[in-house]
Design a protein around this motif. Structure first.
Motif, PDB file in Angstrom:
ATOM      1  N   ASN A   6       1.271  -1.041  -0.392  1.00  0.00           N
ATOM      2  CA  ASN A   6       0.099   0.242  -0.490  1.00  0.00           C
ATOM      3  C   ASN A   6       0.769   1.268   0.022  1.00  0.00           C
ATOM      4  N   ASP A   7       2.057   1.445   0.579  1.00  0.00           N
ATOM      5  CA  ASP A   7       2.818   2.395   0.266  1.00  0.00           C
ATOM      6  C   ASP A   7       3.746   2.578  -0.343  1.00  0.00           C
ATOM      7  N   SER A   8       3.932   1.979  -1.404  1.00  0.00           N
ATOM      8  CA  SER A   8       4.928   1.850  -2.179  1.00  0.00           C
ATOM      9  C   SER A   8       4.010   2.697  -3.413  1.00  0.00           C
ATOM     10  N   LEU A   9       5.273   3.492  -4.032  1.00  0.00           N
ATOM     11  CA  LEU A   9       5.235   4.730  -5.213  1.00  0.00           C
ATOM     12  C   LEU A   9       4.876   4.250  -6.263  1.00  0.00           C
ATOM     13  N   PHE A  10       5.346   3.136  -6.167  1.00  0.00           N
ATOM     14  CA  PHE A  10       4.905   1.451  -7.460  1.00  0.00           C
ATOM     15  C   PHE A  10       4.120   1.065  -7.948  1.00  0.00           C
ATOM     16  N   PRO A  11       3.615   1.143  -8.844  1.00  0.00           N
ATOM     17  CA  PRO A  11       2.009   0.208  -9.062  1.00  0.00           C
ATOM     18  C   PRO A  11       2.996  -1.515  -9.174  1.00  0.00           C
ATOM     19  N   TYR A  12       4.004  -1.787  -8.388  1.00  0.00           N
ATOM     20  CA  TYR A  12       4.585  -3.067  -8.730  1.00  0.00           C
ATOM     21  C   TYR A  12       5.455  -3.033  -7.613  1.00  0.00           C
ATOM     22  N   HIS A  13       5.609  -4.339  -7.310  1.00  0.00           N
ATOM     23  CA  HIS A  13       7.139  -4.475  -6.215  1.00  0.00           C
ATOM     24  C   HIS A  13       8.083  -4.261  -7.361  1.00  0.00           C
ATOM     25  N   ALA A  14       8.919  -2.886  -7.079  1.00  0.00           N
ATOM     26  CA  ALA A  14       9.901  -2.061  -7.438  1.00  0.00           C
ATOM     27  C   ALA A  14      11.363  -3.312  -7.281  1.00  0.00           C
ATOM     28  N   SER A  15      11.922  -3.692  -8.027  1.00  0.00           N
ATOM     29  CA  SER A  15      13.349  -4.307  -7.970  1.00  0.00           C
ATOM     30  C   SER A  15      14.503  -3.716  -7.762  1.00  0.00           C
ATOM     31  N   THR A  16      14.809  -3.442  -6.229  1.00  0.00           N
ATOM     32  CA  THR A  16      16.152  -2.214  -6.055  1.00  0.00           C
ATOM     33  C   THR A  16      17.485  -3.166  -6.850  1.00  0.00           C
ATOM     34  N   PRO A  17      17.625  -4.353  -6.615  1.00  0.00           N
ATOM     35  CA  PRO A  17      18.992  -4.959  -7.688  1.00  0.00           C
ATOM     36  C   PRO A  17      19.067  -4.648  -8.875  1.00  0.00           C
TER      37      PRO A  17
END
Length: 302
Positions: A6-17
Motif C-alpha cells: 500500500n505504501d509503494s510509489l510504484f504499481p508493482y514490487h520495484a526491484s532494488t537490484p
C-alpha cells in the motif's frame, strides 16, 4: 509483479537490484564518455554526457523512491530524468550527423547541415520541455485529479510523438545523406570508409531510441486511470527494463565503442578534402564558402 504494498510509489514490487545494476552501468559508461571527451577535447559530446548523467541520477533516485520516500520528490525527479534523457541522446545524434555532413561537404546533402542541426535540436528541446512537464503533472501529486492526469498524459504523449516523428524524419535525412555521399564520392573513398562505423552506431542508436519512445507512448496511452491506473505496460516492471533501460543503455554504450571524437575533426568546418568552411552570414544560408588549406595551395604552386 503488479500487486504492490500500500505504501509503494510504484504499481508493482520495484526491484532494488535491477535499479542498482542500471545505476552502476550508466555510471560506468558516463565515466568513459567523460574520459573520451576530455582526452579528445570534444566539447560537442557534452550533450551525450548530460544524457548519461540524467540516467545515473534517475536510477539513483529511483532507489530512493523504492525505499518509500514519503515526499515523492525522488520518484518524480527520477521519472523526469529517465523519461527525458533519450531526447538528449537524440540531440547528440543530430549534432554528430551534422558534423559528418560538414566534414563530407554540402554536395552530399540537399539542405544545409547547420539548418538540419538547429531545426532538429529545437524540436528536441520542445520534446524535453513537454515530456518534463507531462511527467511532472502526471506524477507530481499523491492524489492527482482526473483533469491533472488527463492533461499530464496528453502533454507527455504529445512530446513523445513529436520525438518519434522528428527523429524518424531525421533518420531518413541521414540515410539520404549516406546514400548520396557514397554515390557522389564512391563507397571506397577513404574518408567515407573511415566514417562507416560512425554511420553504423548512429543507425543502431536511432533504432533503439525510436523503439523506446514508441514503447513509452504506448505505455502511457494504454493506461486506464478510471480503473486505478490499469495498464499492463505500466503495471509491470519488466517492460520498463527490457524496452527502456536496456535500449537506452546500449544506445549510449555504442558511442563508447565507436567514439565520434575519434572519427570527426575536433575543429568544426574542416572538410575531408582539406578545405575549411568559412563562417556564414546567416546560419540558414545555403551558400557555403570555403578556404583552401596551406597544403592545397602549396600543391597548386608546385
Amino acid at each position: 509483479m503488479s500487486d504492490p504494498t500500500n505504501d509503494s510509489l510504484f504499481p508493482y514490487h520495484a526491484s532494488t537490484p535491477a535499479t542498482l545494476i542500471f545505476a552502476v552501468a550508466f555510471a560506468l559508461t558516463l565515466a568513459v564518455h567523460i574520459f573520451q571527451a576530455a582526452k579528445a577535447r570534444a566539447l560537442f559530446m557534452l550533450v551525450l554526457i548530460i544524457a548519461t548523467a540524467l540516467q545515473v541520477v534517475g536510477y539513483a533516485l529511483r532507489k530512493v523512491a523504492i525505499d518509500h520516500d514519503p515526499q515523492m520528490w525522488s520518484y518524480v525527479t527520477s521519472q523526469v530524468c529517465i523519461v527525458v534523457s533519450p531526447a538528449f541522446v537524440a540531440a547528440q545524434c543530430y549534432m554528430i550527423v551534422g558534423r559528418m555532413m560538414s566534414y563530407v561537404g554540402p554536395e552530399s546533402t540537399f539542405i544545409s547541415h547547420t539548418v538540419i542541426t538547429k531545426l532538429f535540436v529545437i524540436l528536441d528541446i520542445v520534446c524535453v520541455l513537454t515530456q518534463s512537464v507531462g511527467v511532472t503533472v502526471l506524477s507530481g501529486s499523491d492524489n492527482p485529479t482526473k483533469s491533472q492526469v488527463t492533461t499530464g498524459r496528453a502533454i507527455l504523449i504529445g512530446g513523445l510523438l513529436v520525438q518519434v516523428a522528428s527523429f524518424g524524419v531525421f533518420v531518413i535525412v541521414a540515410i539520404l545523406f549516406d546514400l548520396k555521399s557514397r554515390k557522389l564520392w564512391g563507397a571506397t573513398h577513404s574518408a567515407l570508409v573511415r566514417l562507416r562505423p560512425l554511420f553504423l552506431v548512429f543507425y543502431i542508436s536511432s533504432i533503439l531510441i525510436i523503439g523506446r519512445s514508441i514503447f513509452r507512448t504506448v505505455e502511457f496511452a494504454t493506461i486506464d486511470f478510471d480503473k486505478e491506473a490499469q495498464g499492463y505496460l505500466f503495471n509491470n516492471e519488466w517492460p520498463f527494463y527490457v524496452l527502456d533501460s536496456i535500449p537506452v543503455l546500449i544506445a549510449t554504450v555504442v558511442f563508447n565503442i565507436v567514439n565520434p571524437s575519434a572519427y570527426l575533426p575536433r575543429k568544426k568546418g574542416l572538410r575531408m578534402d582539406g578545405s575549411h568552411e568559412l563562417p556564414r552570414k546567416h546560419w540558414w544560408s545555403r551558400e557555403i564558402k570555403t578556404a583552401r588549406s596551406e597544403e592545397q595551395m602549396l600543391g597548386e604552386r608546385a
